[in-house]
Design an enzyme around this catalytic site. Structure first.
Site, PDB file in Angstrom:
ATOM      1  N   ARG A  36       0.528  -1.123   0.247  1.00 17.72           N
ATOM      2  CA  ARG A  36       0.140  -0.356  -0.052  1.00 17.72           C
ATOM      3  C   ARG A  36       0.502   0.962  -0.142  1.00 17.72           C
ATOM      4  NH1 ARG A  36      -2.353   1.154   4.075  1.00 17.72           N
ATOM      5  NH2 ARG A  36      -1.280  -1.066   5.609  1.00 17.72           N
ATOM      6  N   TYR A  67      -0.996  -3.242  -6.585  1.00 15.06           N
ATOM      7  CA  TYR A  67      -1.211  -3.911  -5.899  1.00 15.06           C
ATOM      8  C   TYR A  67      -2.619  -4.287  -4.687  1.00 15.06           C
ATOM      9  CZ  TYR A  67      -0.354  -4.747  -0.728  1.00 15.06           C
ATOM     10  OH  TYR A  67      -0.123  -5.509   0.254  1.00 15.06           O
ATOM     11  N   LYS A 109      -9.254  -2.028   1.369  1.00 17.41           N
ATOM     12  CA  LYS A 109      -9.615  -1.040   2.117  1.00 17.41           C
ATOM     13  C   LYS A 109     -10.716   1.023   1.447  1.00 17.41           C
ATOM     14  CE  LYS A 109      -6.064  -3.124   4.568  1.00 17.41           C
ATOM     15  NZ  LYS A 109      -6.913  -4.328   5.559  1.00 17.41           N
ATOM     16  N   HIS A 155     -10.992  -2.848  11.812  1.00 21.06           N
ATOM     17  CA  HIS A 155      -9.619  -3.012  11.156  1.00 21.06           C
ATOM     18  C   HIS A 155      -9.347  -4.358  11.580  1.00 21.06           C
ATOM     19  CE1 HIS A 155      -4.947  -3.285   9.041  1.00 21.06           C
ATOM     20  NE2 HIS A 155      -6.315  -3.785   7.972  1.00 21.06           N
ATOM     21  N   SER A 184      -1.963  -3.701  10.194  1.00 22.18           N
ATOM     22  CA  SER A 184      -1.130  -4.819   8.880  1.00 22.18           C
ATOM     23  C   SER A 184      -0.633  -5.087   9.219  1.00 22.18           C
ATOM     24  CB  SER A 184      -0.575  -4.042   7.629  1.00 22.18           C
ATOM     25  OG  SER A 184      -2.118  -3.595   7.201  1.00 22.18           O
ATOM     26  N   CYS A 234       0.594  -7.727  11.445  1.00 27.01           N
ATOM     27  CA  CYS A 234       0.891  -7.901  12.907  1.00 27.01           C
ATOM     28  C   CYS A 234      -0.056  -9.105  13.738  1.00 27.01           C
ATOM     29  CB  CYS A 234       0.500  -6.484  13.694  1.00 27.01           C
ATOM     30  SG  CYS A 234       1.488  -5.165  13.173  1.00 27.01           S
ATOM     31  N   GLY A 235      -0.548  -9.955  12.888  1.00 31.94           N
ATOM     32  CA  GLY A 235      -1.124 -11.436  13.242  1.00 31.94           C
ATOM     33  C   GLY A 235      -2.702 -11.552  12.631  1.00 31.94           C
ATOM     34  N   ASP A 269      -9.477  -9.715   8.405  1.00 33.80           N
ATOM     35  CA  ASP A 269      -9.386  -8.133   7.760  1.00 33.80           C
ATOM     36  C   ASP A 269      -9.841  -7.294   8.455  1.00 33.80           C
ATOM     37  OD1 ASP A 269      -6.741  -6.689   7.513  1.00 33.80           O
ATOM     38  OD2 ASP A 269      -7.672  -6.309   5.471  1.00 33.80           O
ATOM     39  N   ARG A 323       1.742 -12.047  -0.318  1.00 33.92           N
ATOM     40  CA  ARG A 323       0.222 -12.741  -0.335  1.00 33.92           C
ATOM     41  C   ARG A 323      -0.367 -13.475  -0.673  1.00 33.92           C
ATOM     42  NH1 ARG A 323      -1.993  -8.407   4.001  1.00 33.92           N
ATOM     43  NH2 ARG A 323      -0.085  -7.463   4.181  1.00 33.92           N
ATOM     44  N   GLU A 343      -0.193 -21.038  20.528  1.00 34.20           N
ATOM     45  CA  GLU A 343      -0.354 -21.129  21.946  1.00 34.20           C
ATOM     46  C   GLU A 343      -1.175 -19.428  22.145  1.00 34.20           C
ATOM     47  OE1 GLU A 343       0.418 -23.670  23.159  1.00 34.20           O
ATOM     48  OE2 GLU A 343       2.176 -23.671  22.257  1.00 34.20           O
TER      49      GLU A 343
HETATM   50  P1  GDP Z   1      -2.023  -9.568   9.218  1.00 38.37           P
HETATM   51  O1  GDP Z   1      -1.681  -8.774   8.272  1.00 38.37           O
HETATM   52  O2  GDP Z   1      -2.266  -8.600  10.492  1.00 38.37           O
HETATM   53  O3  GDP Z   1      -3.285 -10.166   9.394  1.00 38.37           O
HETATM   54  O4  GDP Z   1      -0.761 -10.064   9.927  1.00 38.37           O
HETATM   55  P2  GDP Z   1      -0.787 -11.826   9.915  1.00 38.37           P
HETATM   56  O5  GDP Z   1      -1.472 -13.013  10.852  1.00 38.37           O
HETATM   57  O6  GDP Z   1      -0.641 -12.999   8.190  1.00 38.37           O
HETATM   58  O7  GDP Z   1       0.845 -12.237  10.141  1.00 38.37           O
HETATM   59  C1  GDP Z   1       1.941 -11.338  10.055  1.00 38.37           C
HETATM   60  C2  GDP Z   1       2.708 -12.176  10.010  1.00 38.37           C
HETATM   61  O8  GDP Z   1       3.039 -12.087  11.335  1.00 38.37           O
HETATM   62  C3  GDP Z   1       3.044 -12.547   9.338  1.00 38.37           C
HETATM   63  O9  GDP Z   1       4.640 -13.574   9.081  1.00 38.37           O
HETATM   64  C4  GDP Z   1       3.445 -13.972  10.582  1.00 38.37           C
HETATM   65  O10 GDP Z   1       3.829 -14.834  10.292  1.00 38.37           O
HETATM   66  C5  GDP Z   1       3.357 -13.514  11.771  1.00 38.37           C
HETATM   67  N1  GDP Z   1       2.617 -13.325  12.804  1.00 38.37           N
HETATM   68  C6  GDP Z   1       1.832 -13.575  12.827  1.00 38.37           C
HETATM   69  N2  GDP Z   1       0.839 -13.712  14.944  1.00 38.37           N
HETATM   70  C7  GDP Z   1       2.010 -14.545  15.413  1.00 38.37           C
HETATM   71  C8  GDP Z   1       2.132 -14.340  16.995  1.00 38.37           C
HETATM   72  O11 GDP Z   1       0.980 -14.525  16.758  1.00 38.37           O
HETATM   73  N3  GDP Z   1       3.617 -14.736  16.907  1.00 38.37           N
HETATM   74  C9  GDP Z   1       4.684 -14.089  16.803  1.00 38.37           C
HETATM   75  N4  GDP Z   1       6.238 -14.266  16.236  1.00 38.37           N
HETATM   76  N5  GDP Z   1       3.910 -13.971  14.692  1.00 38.37           N
HETATM   77  C10 GDP Z   1       3.211 -13.358  14.310  1.00 38.37           C
HETATM   78  P1  PGA Z   2      -3.138  -7.531   6.478  1.00 44.10           P
HETATM   79  O1  PGA Z   2      -4.337  -6.089   5.195  1.00 44.10           O
HETATM   80  O2  PGA Z   2      -4.029  -6.263   7.530  1.00 44.10           O
HETATM   81  O3  PGA Z   2      -3.403  -8.464   6.740  1.00 44.10           O
HETATM   82  O4  PGA Z   2      -2.041  -7.436   6.891  1.00 44.10           O
HETATM   83  C1  PGA Z   2      -2.832  -5.599   4.143  1.00 44.10           C
HETATM   84  C2  PGA Z   2      -3.197  -4.462   4.648  1.00 44.10           C
HETATM   85  O5  PGA Z   2      -3.713  -4.100   6.065  1.00 44.10           O
HETATM   86  O6  PGA Z   2      -2.740  -3.670   4.053  1.00 44.10           O
HETATM   87 MN    MN Z   3      -5.590  -5.115   6.692  1.00 45.80          MN
HETATM   88 MN    MN Z   4      -4.641 -10.391   7.041  1.00 41.18          MN
END
Ligand code: GDP
Ligand code: PGA
Ligand code: MN
Ligand code: MN
Length: 607
Positions: free
Chosen positions: A79, A222, A231, A251, A273, A275-276, A298, A390, A518
């Site tokens: 983005r 993208y 978004k 979000h 984004s 962050c899990g 999301d 992705r 966990e």
């Molecule tokens: P999103 O973009 O918020 O949906 O985040 P994702 O679930 O796709 O995770 C983003 C990155 O953080 C990936 O590389 C994951 O492997 C990593 N990640 C997700 N959950 C955890 C967690 O509980 N602990 C750690 N250390 N890394 C995590």
């Molecule tokens: P994410 O989604 O939150 O899974 O990373 C894409 C984004 O927020 O750009």
């Molecule tokens: Mn997102």
């Molecule tokens: Mn995601």
């Protein structure tokens, strides 16, 4: 000047006058070679993916059914927040956290960008619906795009095509409103000019017109910049609608947690984004008897039900997941989902036997084609997959998708989690002292920046409710809207708000908490707090568990590490206060007084 009619323009499968007029206007401006109205059928998918393979955009995977590998232009991988604009009539309405441009000025600039922009290309008209098609007031949109890749991606990520178009007229035959979403990659083709596999432009604009409820996106392919239902519509435009209509567009992932006693709780969680969210949404619990099902990874749209509880719906129909770090140990449900095929992978590595690979998937093969389309070996010294690579995959394929994900009424939330990526200061979990304190925790959320957006990575920034790049109006008004929403219901009916951080680090930068499956232990504690069965320590920042209050049965992590992730270091928190103050000053006069009072109270508790 007379111009030849544009083939396909008149083959519209609708009588919706506003839609017909807009499509004609865009076609005349952008002058595509032909117009195609997308129906969302399997035949259309096959036609478009075949064409994309011929064009060199996609490579068909042999190891997964109906799945494709794609490498973007190396400069179009995330983005572009610096190029994202909220074009409200008044600058003040966009607030201090958005880029603003006058809507008239922006339209003048972008009209010239769009003029002739689709020359030599097909213009796809993609009707879509965000949220279940059976909703009383379906949230409709139409994306016009000159990218076949965007058109096929929309089929994975949204409810689109004929089924969505049917909703453009209500039961009485009255035309419903829709959000016009115009997208061009900005790469017109001269007669005979050879196309590139990933057309885009160096100049990019992602523009939102909140009063008109319209989106114009130019120059990028993208996901977050080009799949405009996501978004742009479901967060930036929807947040404006939500404020006016008394709901929330957030979000957030949505998950369903079932206890060994078969008690069900729904939880939403907002993390910035990368962050899990996707991983938590698909979590496989490591504690006996607990079950997680997913409803969304999301975005959540939330409104109060007749019973005064807050109900959440996922407007999307697919997952747009971060690939690196995803594997059979961390996220087996994501692996199972993509194994079933019908998945588009962007900027991961390609194996010699027609499969995909990325960092975090175990030992790499001896040879790969990297996301840069170069030969790659373990000695190459750089990642084979882009860190923001992705997968786009249908939600219906996920083995743990809860059937109620398609319920237009949504699911009643027991808890909301706000979380970020913080190496220090922020404990594994903190329970708020109530709704307003919970809103304060969301409003002051901070996180290290990631590769999901262009810019410096690893810099701590404030990211209110993980919505910093997605609030379609003034951030102060947005926070006030959160406070106001809490007054619509009784405290015992509102979801309980928690603050989490899976990313606290110990010496040498290692993560103290193992995360992933966990994290079920942390969800369990949150639910037990709601049910009144778990203990907590009152600290200046909120209620925090002791190691004894958490179910740590079978956990390998040393107890000292768990203790360190739970620690409330008051000196670190005192250092946080001026940063929060500075952030609140950025928001300015519109910051709700309640949040200033919360900061004052926190300062007192830490004194
Ligand atoms: P999103 O973009 O918020 O949906 O985040 P994702 O679930 O796709 O995770 C983003 C990155 O953080 C990936 O590389 C994951 O492997 C990593 N990640 C997700 N959950 C955890 C967690 O509980 N602990 C750690 N250390 N890394 C995590
Ligand atoms: P994410 O989604 O939150 O899974 O990373 C894409 C984004 O927020 O750009
Ligand atoms: Mn997102
Ligand atoms: Mn995601």
């Amino acid at each position: 000047m007379t111009t030849a009619p544009i083939p396909g323009l008149d083959r519209a499968p609708t009588t919706h006058r506003r839609l017909l007029a807009w499509v004609r206007e865009v076609a005349e401006l952008t002058t595509p070679e032909q117009v195609v109205w997308c129906d969302g059928s399997q035949g259309e998918w096959d036609r478009l993916t075949t064409r994309l393979v011929e064009a060199g955009t996609l490579v068909r995977l042999t190891a997964k059914p109906n799945s494709f590998w794609c490498a973007s232009d190396p400069a179009d991988v995330a983005r572009v927040e610096e190029r994202t604009f909220i074009c409200s009539r008044e600058r003040a309405d966009a607030g201090p956290t958005n880029n603003w441009m006058d809507p008239v000025d922006m339209k003048i600039i972008m009209t010239e960008q769009f003029r002739g922009a689709m020359r030599g290309r097909t213009m796809y008209v993609v009707p879509f619906c965000m949220g279940p098609l059976g909703a009383e007031d379906p949230k409709l949109g139409v994306e016009i795009t000159d990218s076949a890749y965007v058109a096929v991606s929309m089929r994975v990520m949204t409810r689109m095509g004929s089924q969505a178009l049917a909703a453009f007229l209500d039961d009485e035959g009255t035309e419903r409103d829709f959000v016009p979403c115009l997208h061009s990659v900005g790469a017109p083709l001269a007669p005979g000019q050879q196309d590139v596999p990933w057309p885009c432009d160096n100049t990019k604009y992602i523009s939102h017109f909140p009063e008109e409820r319209m989106i114009w996106s130019y120059g990028s392919g993208y996901g977050g910049n080009s799949l405009l239902g996501k978004k742009c519509y479901s967060l930036r435009i929807a947040s404006v609608m939500a404020r006016e209509e008394g709901w929330l567009a957030e979000h957030m992932l949505i998950l369903k947690l079932t206890s060994p006693q078969q008690k069900v709780h729904y939880i939403a969680a907002a993390f910035p984004s990368a962050c899990g969210k996707t991983n938590l949404a698909m979590l496989e619990p490591t504690i006996e008897g607990w079950k997680v099902e997913t409803l969304g990874d999301d975005i959540a749209w939330m409104r109060f039900g007749e019973d005064s509880r807050l109900y959440a719906v996922n407007p999307e129909f697919g997952f747009f997941g971060v690939a690196p770090g995803t594997d059979w140990h961390t996220n087996p449900n994501a692996m199972r989902t993509v194994e079933r095929g019908n998945t588009l992978f962007t900027n991961v590595a390609l194996t010699d036997d027609g499969d995909i690979w990325w960092e975090g998937m175990g030992e790499p093969p001896a040879h790969l084609t990297s996301w840069k389309k170069q030969d790659w070996t373990p000695a190459s010294g750089e990642p084979a997959a882009h860190p923001n690579s992705r997968y786009r995959t249908p939600i219906t394929q996920c083995p743990i998708t809860a059937p109620e994900f398609d319920d237009p009424n949504g699911v009643p939330l027991s808890a909301i989690l706000f979380g970020g990526r913080r190496a220090d200061t922020v404990p594994l979990i903190t329970e708020s002292r109530g709704w307003e304190h919970g809103v304060f925790l969301g409003a002051t959320l901070s996180s290290e920046t990631t590769t999901a957006a262009v810019g410096k990575v690893g810099v701590v920034r404030r990211d209110p409710m993980a919505m910093l790049p997605f609030i379609g109006y003034h951030a102060g008004d947005y926070l006030q809207h959160w406070i106001t929403m809490g007054k619509h219901s009784d405290a015992d009916k509102l979801p309980k708000i928690f603050h989490v951080n899976w990313f606290r680090r110990g010496e040498e930068g290692r993560f103290l908490w193992p995360g992933f499956g966990e994290n079920s232990r942390i969800l369990k504690w949150a639910i037990e707090r709601i049910e009144g069965t778990a203990s907590a320590v009152a600290t200046p920042i909120g209620y925090v568990p002791t190691t004894a209050a958490l179910d740590l049965t079978g956990l390998d992590t040393p107890i000292e590490d768990v203790r360190a992730t739970l620690k409330v270091d008051e000196a670190q928190w005192r250092a946080e206060l001026p940063l929060i103050e500075e952030w609140f000053d950025t928001i300015g006069d519109k910051l709700p007084a309640t949040l200033r009072e919360e900061l004052y109270a926190l300062t007192e508790r830490l004194a």
